[in-house]
Write a protein that holds these residues in place. Sequence first.
Motif, PDB file in Angstrom:
ATOM      1  N   ALA A  70     -50.271 -23.762  95.734  1.00 22.33           N
ATOM      2  CA  ALA A  70     -50.949 -22.348  96.372  1.00 22.33           C
ATOM      3  C   ALA A  70     -52.309 -22.713  96.370  1.00 22.33           C
ATOM      4  O   ALA A  70     -53.163 -23.251  95.614  1.00 22.33           O
ATOM      5  CB  ALA A  70     -50.694 -21.081  95.776  1.00 22.33           C
ATOM      6  N   LYS A  89     -50.585 -14.660  96.396  1.00 19.13           N
ATOM      7  CA  LYS A  89     -49.186 -13.730  96.290  1.00 19.13           C
ATOM      8  C   LYS A  89     -48.395 -14.103  97.360  1.00 19.13           C
ATOM      9  O   LYS A  89     -47.259 -14.557  97.170  1.00 19.13           O
ATOM     10  CB  LYS A  89     -49.590 -12.443  96.256  1.00 19.13           C
ATOM     11  N   SER A  91     -48.733 -16.681  99.600  1.00 21.19           N
ATOM     12  CA  SER A  91     -48.330 -18.435  99.463  1.00 21.19           C
ATOM     13  C   SER A  91     -47.086 -18.444  98.678  1.00 21.19           C
ATOM     14  O   SER A  91     -46.229 -19.205  99.019  1.00 21.19           O
ATOM     15  CB  SER A  91     -49.472 -19.041  99.207  1.00 21.19           C
ATOM     16  N   VAL A  92     -47.235 -17.657  97.521  1.00 22.91           N
ATOM     17  CA  VAL A  92     -45.868 -18.035  96.533  1.00 22.91           C
ATOM     18  C   VAL A  92     -44.848 -17.603  97.196  1.00 22.91           C
ATOM     19  O   VAL A  92     -43.680 -18.026  97.114  1.00 22.91           O
ATOM     20  CB  VAL A  92     -46.364 -17.500  95.275  1.00 22.91           C
ATOM     21  N   SER A  95     -43.399 -19.716 100.027  1.00 22.73           N
ATOM     22  CA  SER A  95     -42.994 -20.951  99.294  1.00 22.73           C
ATOM     23  C   SER A  95     -41.487 -20.711  98.714  1.00 22.73           C
ATOM     24  O   SER A  95     -40.802 -21.603  98.845  1.00 22.73           O
ATOM     25  CB  SER A  95     -43.859 -21.527  98.274  1.00 22.73           C
ATOM     26  N   VAL A 107     -46.477 -23.843  89.874  1.00 21.14           N
ATOM     27  CA  VAL A 107     -47.348 -23.699  90.926  1.00 21.14           C
ATOM     28  C   VAL A 107     -48.573 -24.218  90.436  1.00 21.14           C
ATOM     29  O   VAL A 107     -49.231 -23.669  89.535  1.00 21.14           O
ATOM     30  CB  VAL A 107     -47.377 -22.017  91.518  1.00 21.14           C
ATOM     31  N   LEU A 127     -51.569 -16.158  89.590  1.00 18.22           N
ATOM     32  CA  LEU A 127     -50.388 -17.058  88.778  1.00 18.22           C
ATOM     33  C   LEU A 127     -49.986 -16.855  87.502  1.00 18.22           C
ATOM     34  O   LEU A 127     -48.825 -16.829  87.021  1.00 18.22           O
ATOM     35  CB  LEU A 127     -50.890 -18.610  88.889  1.00 18.22           C
ATOM     36  N   ILE A 136     -42.557 -17.497  88.431  1.00 16.05           N
ATOM     37  CA  ILE A 136     -43.195 -18.878  88.229  1.00 16.05           C
ATOM     38  C   ILE A 136     -42.706 -19.377  86.526  1.00 16.05           C
ATOM     39  O   ILE A 136     -43.130 -18.322  85.937  1.00 16.05           O
ATOM     40  CB  ILE A 136     -44.330 -19.397  88.855  1.00 16.05           C
TER      41      ILE A 136
END
Length: 279
Positions: A70, A89, A91-92, A95, A107, A127, A136
């Motif tokens: 990310a 947030k 981007s995760v 993904s 991540v 994260l 994650i």
Amino acid sequence: MRMLGPLGLGTAPLAGVEPDAAHAAVEAALDAGINYFDTAPLYGAGAAERRLGEALAGVPRHSYVVSTKAGRRVVGDGVEYDFSAEGIKASVAESLSRLGVDRVDVVHLHDPDEHVEQALDEAYPVLDELRRQSVIGAVGIGMNSPEIPARFVRETDIDVVLIAGRYTLLDRSAADDLLTAAADRGVAVIAGGVFNSGILAGGSTYDYRPASPAIVTEVERLTKVCASYDVPLKAAAMRFPATHPAVTAVLIGCATAAEVRENAALWRHPLPAELWTAL
């Protein structure tokens, strides 16, 4: 954190091949006992994540480990840096959608070279919270230089560092500080870029540029030493990072099933202990 490695498949090359070829490469990796896969939104603007997710769709989720990244987010047909809290947030979440999973094992903050303070102040806390929520499994940082990851090791509670091209037969600069700090803090290290962009695998580039005469001469020396022990240079280049106690996994990028099978066989090639001293 779930165990990584010892050999993982880097999926950046999968963005440049047809989906069927990408799926065959992942299947070959699984057949070879490789259960760790690294990807990122950057690779093909999400294509590598999608292809990896499709290839793993019928595989039991507990049987493999996936890391993504990310900080470099897909926007339209391209990728832009975004280390803001909201960007991380989003981007995760994107993904997870491309991978077709509800959680990801690691991540990494991806190349925050020009965004270090924002990565520390905004991206990392996001994260960290996602880790607490079990969205994650672990927090990492992935870069091509060792200095900034060493800072994250000391100033945050990251679990893992992915360092590319800086602990190899040609460049051991990560050992000066990063690997020592990681070992002291119990942070796992993943070694990528072990061929230094090709020169240690029969190519002509070093760090994505034509190799200098000095580098070519050194590679010739390494090749001769390996040959005297009946070891391919490529096999030694793959295994060398794993000789450091801080390194828990080595990533090898492959585009085809044939490349996966070749590299898996080289990984198993017998290497005498005396080779490392000679090299």
